[in-house]
Design a protein around this motif. Structure first.
Motif, PDB file in Angstrom:
ATOM      1  N   VAL A  55      39.580  45.488  34.098  1.00 45.54           N
ATOM      2  CA  VAL A  55      40.442  45.038  35.218  1.00 45.54           C
ATOM      3  C   VAL A  55      41.446  46.137  35.563  1.00 45.54           C
ATOM      4  O   VAL A  55      41.623  46.493  36.734  1.00 45.54           O
ATOM      5  CB  VAL A  55      41.174  43.722  34.879  1.00 45.54           C
ATOM      6  N   GLN A  83      37.317  35.085  30.479  1.00 45.42           N
ATOM      7  CA  GLN A  83      38.441  34.448  31.180  1.00 45.42           C
ATOM      8  C   GLN A  83      39.754  34.626  30.409  1.00 45.42           C
ATOM      9  O   GLN A  83      40.806  34.864  31.021  1.00 45.42           O
ATOM     10  CB  GLN A  83      38.119  32.948  31.364  1.00 45.42           C
ATOM     11  N   VAL A  86      41.078  38.217  31.087  1.00 43.62           N
ATOM     12  CA  VAL A  86      41.450  38.471  32.490  1.00 43.62           C
ATOM     13  C   VAL A  86      42.702  37.690  32.875  1.00 43.62           C
ATOM     14  O   VAL A  86      43.554  38.178  33.621  1.00 43.62           O
ATOM     15  CB  VAL A  86      40.262  38.107  33.436  1.00 43.62           C
ATOM     16  N   SER A  87      42.853  36.472  32.329  1.00 42.97           N
ATOM     17  CA  SER A  87      44.020  35.657  32.675  1.00 42.97           C
ATOM     18  C   SER A  87      45.320  36.278  32.160  1.00 42.97           C
ATOM     19  O   SER A  87      46.395  35.984  32.674  1.00 42.97           O
ATOM     20  CB  SER A  87      43.872  34.238  32.135  1.00 42.97           C
ATOM     21  N   CYS A  90      45.916  39.163  35.340  1.00 43.93           N
ATOM     22  CA  CYS A  90      45.806  39.038  36.804  1.00 43.93           C
ATOM     23  C   CYS A  90      47.139  38.713  37.452  1.00 43.93           C
ATOM     24  O   CYS A  90      47.430  39.163  38.570  1.00 43.93           O
ATOM     25  CB  CYS A  90      44.719  38.061  37.215  1.00 43.93           C
ATOM     26  N   TYR A  91      48.010  37.943  36.766  1.00 50.52           N
ATOM     27  CA  TYR A  91      49.332  37.640  37.330  1.00 50.52           C
ATOM     28  C   TYR A  91      50.182  38.901  37.407  1.00 50.52           C
ATOM     29  O   TYR A  91      50.885  39.149  38.402  1.00 50.52           O
ATOM     30  CB  TYR A  91      50.027  36.577  36.489  1.00 50.52           C
ATOM     31  N   LYS A  94      49.076  41.017  40.292  1.00 48.53           N
ATOM     32  CA  LYS A  94      49.585  40.475  41.553  1.00 48.53           C
ATOM     33  C   LYS A  94      51.046  40.882  41.747  1.00 48.53           C
ATOM     34  O   LYS A  94      51.474  41.229  42.846  1.00 48.53           O
ATOM     35  CB  LYS A  94      49.495  38.946  41.554  1.00 48.53           C
TER      36      LYS A  94
END
Lengths: 98, 329
Positions: A55, A83, A86-87, A90-91, A94
């Protein structure tokens, strides 16, 4: 880039992945500058085990040049991502973007 | 990252490829089936671009009860786009009830400033309301003040059309559609406007069945503003076939007799639908109870209940929540 890949390959436990996340975030600018080696590097990574690293590498590639290797990298990640890894990021991605 | 990938797919005719990979990623990425992620809107965008609407149904039919931005990076824009694209897909499949529900939900998202997605959702919401309910039902009461105050300014043409539709004034509807053709074309809503105009004639005929038992085809053509009795007969035939009205056309007299449908609701089909709805309501009730319990146990809720300001809570959370509660002993 090679150091980053080495770190990604060595991170297996939850605590190692957490410290990997911090290291990659601190060196995001360097990753962007060296992202021209992305297509060679991504072949060494397994999206199931190295989702977090992938990522960050894709995120850096996105800020440099979006090309065929970026598209292939995203497709590789989407087909087999983990998952839980990645979780974690990802925040943060952003927040960096906005 | 997935947004960038989606943009590339949409620009370079690769949306079909995007559907395959994004749907795969969506199944793996979401924490549970009821959780909305940023990828949902990207998937729906690819389905819309390729007009592959049925591919989106398995995702759309999964009700959303959860948003975990800290795990999925979902933003308010992702949520608005999900409901806007979802509404458009249901419109394309002529499932007006679901489309109406999706557009309504996008208007209910709390907001402090108006945005383009909400404005476009509102335009389609107005037209879907006319198709589904036969009238404009107004802005949902729970929508934010911004929506109530500013929508009239941005959607004047649509509200004028809706007013003419509510008055059953076909001439005014047609003149509105001609006057604002450029706006409707630019918004890509001209097709929907034409559907509404067609629906107006059908709605007028449906209203007639509530008043009259028998009518001549000429009278129906005059009232519903259809060009001839032959065209009125065609419209009536299509409405009877679709089950919108119950009637019998007499070719000899050129008259229509409307029958009142007596439904006793005692078939097996009715029982199974009723059973399904009851089970859905019970499940929803349990979900709401669980959500209520979770909110009741949350730190933010307990602090607010005890009159603690958000900034004080944030300060104390860094030091430990226990010290804050000590203040109230």
């Amino acid at each position: 880039m090679d150091q980053a890949v080495g770190l990604i390959l060595d991170s297996k436990t939850d605590s190692e992945i957490e410290s990997l996340k911090k290291v990659l975030e601190q060196n995001l600018e360097k990753l962007v500058k060296t992202s021209n080696h992305f297509s060679n590097v991504v072949k060494a990574l397994d999206p199931k085990k190295h989702s977090l690293g992938l990522v960050y590498l894709l995120f850096a590639k996105m800020h440099d040049k979006v090309d065929q290797s970026f598209i292939q990298g995203v497709e590789l990640l989407l087909t087999a991502l983990d998952q839980s890894q990645v979780s974690k990021c990802c925040y943060r991605c952003k927040l960096i973007l906005f | 990252m997935v947004h960038t990938y989606t943009e590339i797919c949409l620009k370079n005719d690769m949306s079909l490829r995007g559907i395959k990979f994004i749907s795969e990623g969506l199944k793996r990425f979401r924490p549970n089936n009821e959780c909305l992620t940023g990828i949902h809107a990207d998937f729906l965008a690819c389905c819309l671009k390729t007009i592959n609407l049925k591919a989106a149904l398995p995702v759309l039919e999964q009700s959303i009860f959860d948003v975990q931005p800290e795990k999925t990076g979902t933003t308010p824009k992702d949520m608005l786009l999900y409901y806007y694209y979802g509404g458009m897909i249901y419109l394309g499949l002529k499932k007006y009830e679901k489309a109406y529900s999706f557009f309504e939900t996008s208007l209910l998202v709390p907001s402090f400033a108006l945005n383009a997605i909400m404005v476009e959702s509102f335009k389609k919401y107005v037209l879907t309301s006319l198709l589904l309910n036969g009238k404009y039902t107004g802005i949902p009461k729970s929508a934010s003040q911004i929506v109530h105050r500013h929508m009239k300014l941005y959607c004047q043409a649509y509200l004028e059309f809706a007013t003419a539709f509510d008055k059953r004034d076909l001439d005014k509807c047609v003149s509105n559609s001609l006057h604002y053709t450029d706006i409707y074309k630019k918004d890509k809503n001209l097709g929907l406007i034409k559907q509404c105009i067609t629906a107006l004639s059908r709605n007028t005929i449906q209203k007639l069945t509530e008043t009259y038992l028998t009518l001549s085809l000429n009278d129906i053509a005059k009232t519903a503003k259809i060009s001839s009795s032959e065209d009125a007969e065609k419209v009536l035939l299509s409405m009877i076939e679709k089950g919108e009205i119950k009637g019998v056309i007499s070719q000899k007299d050129k008259k229509v007799s409307f029958n009142e449908e007596i439904r006793e609701f005692n078939s097996q089909e009715t029982n199974s639908i009723l059973d399904q709805k009851i089970n859905q309501s019970i499940e929803l009730c349990y979900k709401l109870k669980r959500m209520d319990q979770d909110i009741g146990k949350s730190v933010t809720y307990i602090a607010r209940l005890n009159g603690v300001r958000d900034d004080m809570l944030e300060m104390q959370q860094r030091k430990g929540f226990g010290k804050l509660l000590d203040m109230f002993r």
